[in-house]
Motif scaffolding. Structure first.
Motif, PDB file in Angstrom:
ATOM      1  N   TRP A  31     -16.708 -10.482  -4.924  1.00 18.50           N
ATOM      2  CA  TRP A  31     -15.795 -10.629  -4.002  1.00 18.50           C
ATOM      3  C   TRP A  31     -14.215 -10.478  -4.067  1.00 18.50           C
ATOM      4  N   ALA A  32     -13.905 -10.756  -5.260  1.00 20.96           N
ATOM      5  CA  ALA A  32     -12.413 -10.409  -5.452  1.00 20.96           C
ATOM      6  C   ALA A  32     -12.095  -8.846  -5.440  1.00 20.96           C
ATOM      7  N   GLY A  33     -13.123  -8.160  -5.881  1.00 21.39           N
ATOM      8  CA  GLY A  33     -13.068  -6.610  -5.791  1.00 21.39           C
ATOM      9  C   GLY A  33     -12.565  -6.177  -4.482  1.00 21.39           C
ATOM     10  N   THR A  34     -13.305  -6.866  -3.511  1.00 24.87           N
ATOM     11  CA  THR A  34     -13.160  -6.177  -1.991  1.00 24.87           C
ATOM     12  C   THR A  34     -11.813  -6.796  -1.443  1.00 24.87           C
ATOM     13  N   ALA A  35     -11.605  -8.316  -1.852  1.00 23.40           N
ATOM     14  CA  ALA A  35     -10.359  -9.088  -1.197  1.00 23.40           C
ATOM     15  C   ALA A  35      -9.118  -8.586  -1.591  1.00 23.40           C
ATOM     16  N   GLY A  36      -9.055  -8.079  -3.047  1.00 29.27           N
ATOM     17  CA  GLY A  36      -7.867  -7.516  -3.685  1.00 29.27           C
ATOM     18  C   GLY A  36      -7.600  -5.872  -3.502  1.00 29.27           C
ATOM     19  N   ALA A  37      -8.128  -5.446  -2.244  1.00 33.47           N
ATOM     20  CA  ALA A  37      -7.886  -4.099  -1.826  1.00 33.47           C
ATOM     21  C   ALA A  37      -6.435  -3.789  -2.100  1.00 33.47           C
ATOM     22  N   VAL A  38      -5.984  -2.678  -2.393  1.00 33.35           N
ATOM     23  CA  VAL A  38      -4.620  -1.982  -2.191  1.00 33.35           C
ATOM     24  C   VAL A  38      -4.657  -1.020  -1.631  1.00 33.35           C
ATOM     25  N   ASP A  39      -3.680  -0.858  -0.517  1.00 34.98           N
ATOM     26  CA  ASP A  39      -3.621   0.204   0.326  1.00 34.98           C
ATOM     27  C   ASP A  39      -2.583   1.062  -0.284  1.00 34.98           C
ATOM     28  N   LEU A  40      -3.105   2.615  -0.266  1.00 34.45           N
ATOM     29  CA  LEU A  40      -2.447   3.511  -0.866  1.00 34.45           C
ATOM     30  C   LEU A  40      -1.148   3.948  -0.186  1.00 34.45           C
ATOM     31  N   ASN A  41      -1.043   3.583   1.093  1.00 34.65           N
ATOM     32  CA  ASN A  41       0.319   4.057   1.961  1.00 34.65           C
ATOM     33  C   ASN A  41       1.234   2.896   1.997  1.00 34.65           C
ATOM     34  N   THR A  42       0.836   1.734   1.678  1.00 30.03           N
ATOM     35  CA  THR A  42       1.755   0.544   1.720  1.00 30.03           C
ATOM     36  C   THR A  42       2.011  -0.304   0.387  1.00 30.03           C
ATOM     37  N   ALA A  43       1.508   0.198  -0.642  1.00 33.67           N
ATOM     38  CA  ALA A  43       1.561  -0.435  -2.059  1.00 33.67           C
ATOM     39  C   ALA A  43       2.694  -0.129  -2.607  1.00 33.67           C
ATOM     40  N   THR A  44       3.236  -1.154  -3.510  1.00 39.44           N
ATOM     41  CA  THR A  44       4.389  -1.133  -4.168  1.00 39.44           C
ATOM     42  C   THR A  44       3.964  -0.443  -5.448  1.00 39.44           C
ATOM     43  N   GLY A  53      -7.173   2.013 -13.542  1.00 38.64           N
ATOM     44  CA  GLY A  53      -7.164   3.541 -13.770  1.00 38.64           C
ATOM     45  C   GLY A  53      -5.982   4.156 -13.434  1.00 38.64           C
ATOM     46  N   ILE A  54      -4.909   3.310 -12.771  1.00 43.92           N
ATOM     47  CA  ILE A  54      -3.522   3.846 -12.398  1.00 43.92           C
ATOM     48  C   ILE A  54      -2.555   3.073 -13.376  1.00 43.92           C
ATOM     49  N   GLY A  55      -1.740   4.112 -14.295  1.00 41.96           N
ATOM     50  CA  GLY A  55      -0.836   3.427 -15.192  1.00 41.96           C
ATOM     51  C   GLY A  55       0.543   3.627 -14.544  1.00 41.96           C
ATOM     52  N   PRO A  56       1.502   3.443 -15.177  1.00 46.95           N
ATOM     53  CA  PRO A  56       2.992   3.247 -14.641  1.00 46.95           C
ATOM     54  C   PRO A  56       3.206   4.545 -14.237  1.00 46.95           C
ATOM     55  N   LYS A  57       3.022   5.581 -15.090  1.00 45.89           N
ATOM     56  CA  LYS A  57       3.317   6.956 -14.624  1.00 45.89           C
ATOM     57  C   LYS A  57       2.837   7.696 -13.673  1.00 45.89           C
ATOM     58  N   THR A  58       1.250   7.436 -13.299  1.00 46.30           N
ATOM     59  CA  THR A  58       0.899   7.787 -11.959  1.00 46.30           C
ATOM     60  C   THR A  58       1.215   7.211 -10.893  1.00 46.30           C
ATOM     61  N   ILE A  61       4.383   8.536  -9.758  1.00 49.61           N
ATOM     62  CA  ILE A  61       4.119   9.785  -9.229  1.00 49.61           C
ATOM     63  C   ILE A  61       3.498   9.821  -7.794  1.00 49.61           C
ATOM     64  N   ILE A  62       2.792   8.754  -7.482  1.00 52.70           N
ATOM     65  CA  ILE A  62       2.126   8.495  -6.148  1.00 52.70           C
ATOM     66  C   ILE A  62       3.040   8.166  -5.416  1.00 52.70           C
ATOM     67  N   LEU A  63       4.049   7.276  -5.667  1.00 55.77           N
ATOM     68  CA  LEU A  63       5.168   6.683  -4.782  1.00 55.77           C
ATOM     69  C   LEU A  63       5.992   8.004  -4.432  1.00 55.77           C
ATOM     70  N   GLN A  64       6.547   8.637  -5.499  1.00 55.03           N
ATOM     71  CA  GLN A  64       7.424   9.901  -5.161  1.00 55.03           C
ATOM     72  C   GLN A  64       6.661  11.001  -4.324  1.00 55.03           C
ATOM     73  N   GLU A  65       5.368  11.098  -4.426  1.00 54.05           N
ATOM     74  CA  GLU A  65       4.753  12.042  -3.560  1.00 54.05           C
ATOM     75  C   GLU A  65       4.554  11.444  -2.160  1.00 54.05           C
ATOM     76  N   ARG A  66       4.533  10.288  -1.929  1.00 50.91           N
ATOM     77  CA  ARG A  66       4.165   9.555  -0.741  1.00 50.91           C
ATOM     78  C   ARG A  66       5.595   9.625  -0.125  1.00 50.91           C
ATOM     79  N   ASP A  67       6.845   9.609  -0.694  1.00 51.92           N
ATOM     80  CA  ASP A  67       8.251   9.547   0.033  1.00 51.92           C
ATOM     81  C   ASP A  67       8.408  11.087   0.246  1.00 51.92           C
ATOM     82  N   ARG A  68       7.878  11.961  -0.418  1.00 56.77           N
ATOM     83  CA  ARG A  68       8.299  13.347  -0.507  1.00 56.77           C
ATOM     84  C   ARG A  68       7.308  13.745   0.934  1.00 56.77           C
ATOM     85  N   GLY A  69       6.023  13.620   0.952  1.00 50.01           N
ATOM     86  CA  GLY A  69       5.011  14.383   1.756  1.00 50.01           C
ATOM     87  C   GLY A  69       4.741  13.363   2.767  1.00 50.01           C
ATOM     88  N   GLY A  70       4.968  12.316   2.837  1.00 51.44           N
ATOM     89  CA  GLY A  70       4.448  11.341   4.126  1.00 51.44           C
ATOM     90  C   GLY A  70       3.208  10.578   3.508  1.00 51.44           C
TER      91      GLY A  70
END
Length: 135
Positions: A31-44, A53-58, A61-70
């Motif tokens: 249940w915690a796995g579904t309740a703790g979902a992280v949205d890719l477009n609004t996440a900090t 599976g997501i480290g500090p560098k990745t 990069i995800i945030l920089q690409e979201r700022d650059r490309g929407g």
């Protein structure tokens, strides 16, 4: 006693409580796995790092690409735009609790053409050339 149908090794008796707690613990984790979902477009940055599976560098990069490309439209869009995240890894991130737009509609395979339209609008399908007439 048939050794093919029944267990031949004696097992110690268990009380009912540890088994019940173990099952309840597994249900709570599921249940915690579904309740703790992280949205890719609004996440900090910290929320992205909390996904297995997501480290500090990745995450950076995800945030920089979201700022650059929407906004990201799908997991295939994520794997197209972020180096090091292929389709297999994107599928693993989805299983770990990462979602696109809250897990709602997922438009896959649209790429750059879907990103060019106004926000919230659905992209029009690609024009199809008419077939030549048969003789």
């Amino acid at each position: 006693m048939n050794p093919f149908l029944h267990q031949t090794v004696a097992l110690p008796r268990r009380s009912g409580w540890p088994h019940v707690l173990r099952v309840a613990g597994l249900a709570a984790l599921a249940w915690a796995g579904t309740a703790g979902a992280v949205d890719l477009n609004t996440a900090t940055l910290e929320q992205l790092r909390s996904v297995r599976g997501i480290g500090p560098k990745t995450a950076q990069i995800i945030l920089q690409e979201r700022d650059r490309g929407g906004r990201y439209i799908s997991f295939s869009d994520l794997s197209d735009r972020v180096r090091g995240i292929g389709p297999k890894r994107a599928q693993g991130l989805q299983a770990a609790g990462l979602t696109v737009d809250g897990g709602g509609l997922r438009v896959s395979g649209q790429g750059e053409s879907a990103r060019q339209g106004p926000p919230g609008a659905r992209p029009s399908p690609a024009p199809v050339a008419p077939r030549p007439a048969r003789r």
